[in-house]
Write an enzyme that holds these catalytic residues in place. Structure first.
Site, PDB file in Angstrom:
ATOM      1  N   ARG A   1       0.819  -1.215   0.000  1.00 57.75           N
ATOM      2  CA  ARG A   1       0.000   0.000   0.000  1.00 57.75           C
ATOM      3  C   ARG A   1       0.850   1.260   0.000  1.00 57.75           C
ATOM      4  NH1 ARG A   1      -2.794   2.215  -2.622  1.00 57.75           N
ATOM      5  NH2 ARG A   1      -3.886   0.219  -2.756  1.00 57.75           N
TER       6      ARG A   1
ATOM      7  N   LYS B   1       2.403  25.491  -4.036  1.00 56.56           N
ATOM      8  CA  LYS B   1       1.196  24.852  -3.492  1.00 56.56           C
ATOM      9  C   LYS B   1       1.366  23.333  -3.552  1.00 56.56           C
ATOM     10  CE  LYS B   1      -1.736  28.745  -4.816  1.00 56.56           C
ATOM     11  NZ  LYS B   1      -2.852  29.218  -5.669  1.00 56.56           N
TER      12      LYS B   1
ATOM     13  N   LYS C   1       4.885  39.814  -3.930  1.00 52.86           N
ATOM     14  CA  LYS C   1       3.456  39.648  -4.180  1.00 52.86           C
ATOM     15  C   LYS C   1       2.671  40.798  -3.565  1.00 52.86           C
ATOM     16  CE  LYS C   1       2.051  35.463  -4.677  1.00 52.86           C
ATOM     17  NZ  LYS C   1       1.569  34.080  -4.447  1.00 52.86           N
TER      18      LYS C   1
ATOM     19  N   GLU D   1       4.611  40.509  -8.806  1.00 54.74           N
ATOM     20  CA  GLU D   1       3.235  40.188  -9.183  1.00 54.74           C
ATOM     21  C   GLU D   1       2.459  41.480  -9.435  1.00 54.74           C
ATOM     22  OE1 GLU D   1       0.621  37.187  -6.901  1.00 54.74           O
ATOM     23  OE2 GLU D   1      -0.059  39.139  -6.194  1.00 54.74           O
TER      24      GLU D   1
ATOM     25  N   ASP E   1      -1.177  38.454 -12.640  1.00 57.48           N
ATOM     26  CA  ASP E   1      -2.035  37.681 -11.742  1.00 57.48           C
ATOM     27  C   ASP E   1      -3.510  37.859 -12.060  1.00 57.48           C
ATOM     28  OD1 ASP E   1      -2.645  36.059  -9.442  1.00 57.48           O
ATOM     29  OD2 ASP E   1      -3.162  37.906  -8.381  1.00 57.48           O
TER      30      ASP E   1
END
Length: 286
Positions: free
Chosen positions: A102, A137, A169, A200, A221
């Site tokens: 697994r 992320k 940012k 950004e 963005d």
């Protein structure tokens, strides 16, 4: 696609954590049902089409559980597989094989899912100059492996962390007092570090301010493809241009055709579905 840069140390650490989490004090089911001297053969197969990734991690799992297990890959990370393809064969002590199963499949499924989704985005922009990037992320602790999977899918890595690139940012800009001031502080503080500086921007006005500040790359963005095309025209090739925010498989082509150099997509790591991979185990010689 054959990928490079396998993060061996990080993978070994994660394998250890995963096995401690899953096995704990013992795999009682296997220990109490499978004879100790039984040997087996396990065929690991893809149940759906995709890009395989994580074979070396899977091998590490089996070896960590029982060094007597042999792992023979039939594919290489980064290669495409179809339903029914046997991607690897495991042979050796049956108990260790079942205990490791697994955890090994979890690594394979997760990393193959990222590679597969990345490949879909890469295919969607093929023929343009745009390159698909990942983001930060990622699953905490898994970043080196997940970014490896992105490379296996044909994508490229954005910064690995907060340390290898400057990305100013919206919150940095708000707290520094504006784009120009934020860039000035970065340049003043960087010293001998040679880090790329990216800013950004959300509007064409902010873009003009960023360009006047002398940055290396601008991140557009959450702009529409039309606004991105206009922004690329304003940049005139002076700096690199990256688009991000709201990028999907359905619209990424429009952003690529707007003329950007990069398109960053958080979804390829945070929203990738694991590839369905199974393992069929039989007694050796059975």
């Amino acid at each position: 696609m054959v990928c490079e840069g396998f993060p061996y140390r990080e993978a070994l650490r994660l394998v250890g954590l995963a096995l401690r989490e899953d096995v704990g004090p013992g795999d009682w089911t296997t220990l109490w049902t499978v004879p100790p001297d039984l040997r087996a053969e396990g065929a690991i197969s893809a149940e759906e089409e995709g890009v395989i990734c994580g074979l070396r991690v899977a091998e590490m799992v089996f070896q960590e559980v029982d060094p007597g297990l042999s792992f023979s890959p039939r594919f290489r990370d980064g290669e495409r597989v179809r339903p029914g393809d046997v991607v690897a064969v495991v042979e050796g002590p049956a108990r260790g094989m079942l205990t490791a199963e697994r955890t090994a499949l979890n690594f394979l499924g997760r990393l193959s899912g990222i590679a597969t989704l990345t490949a879909k985005f890469v295919d969607a922009v093929r023929g343009t100059k745009a390159r698909v990037l990942d983001t930060r992320k990622t699953t905490p602790g898994w970043r080196p492996l997940e970014k490896y999977a992105v490379r296996c899918g044909g994508g490229e890595n954005h910064r690995m962390g907060l340390y290898d690139m400057v990305l100013i940012k919206d919150n940095h800009i708000a707290l520094a007092g504006g784009i120009a001031e934020a860039v000035r502080r970065v340049r003043e503080s960087m010293g001998s570090r040679k880090l790329k500086v990216e800013v950004e921007v959300r509007t064409l006005k902010e873009l003009e301010e960023a360009l006047a500040s002398g940055v290396d790359r601008v991140l557009l963005d959450n702009m529409s493809p039309g606004d991105v095309k206009e922004a690329v025209g304003l940049v005139q090739g002076k700096v690199e241009v990256e688009a991000s925010g709201g990028i999907t498989l359905e619209n990424i082509r429009k952003y690529a055709e707007a003329g950007v150099d990069y398109i960053s997509v958080g979804a390829i790591t945070h929203s990738a579905r694991s590839l369905n991979i199974s393992m069929d185990v039989r007694p050796k010689g059975g």
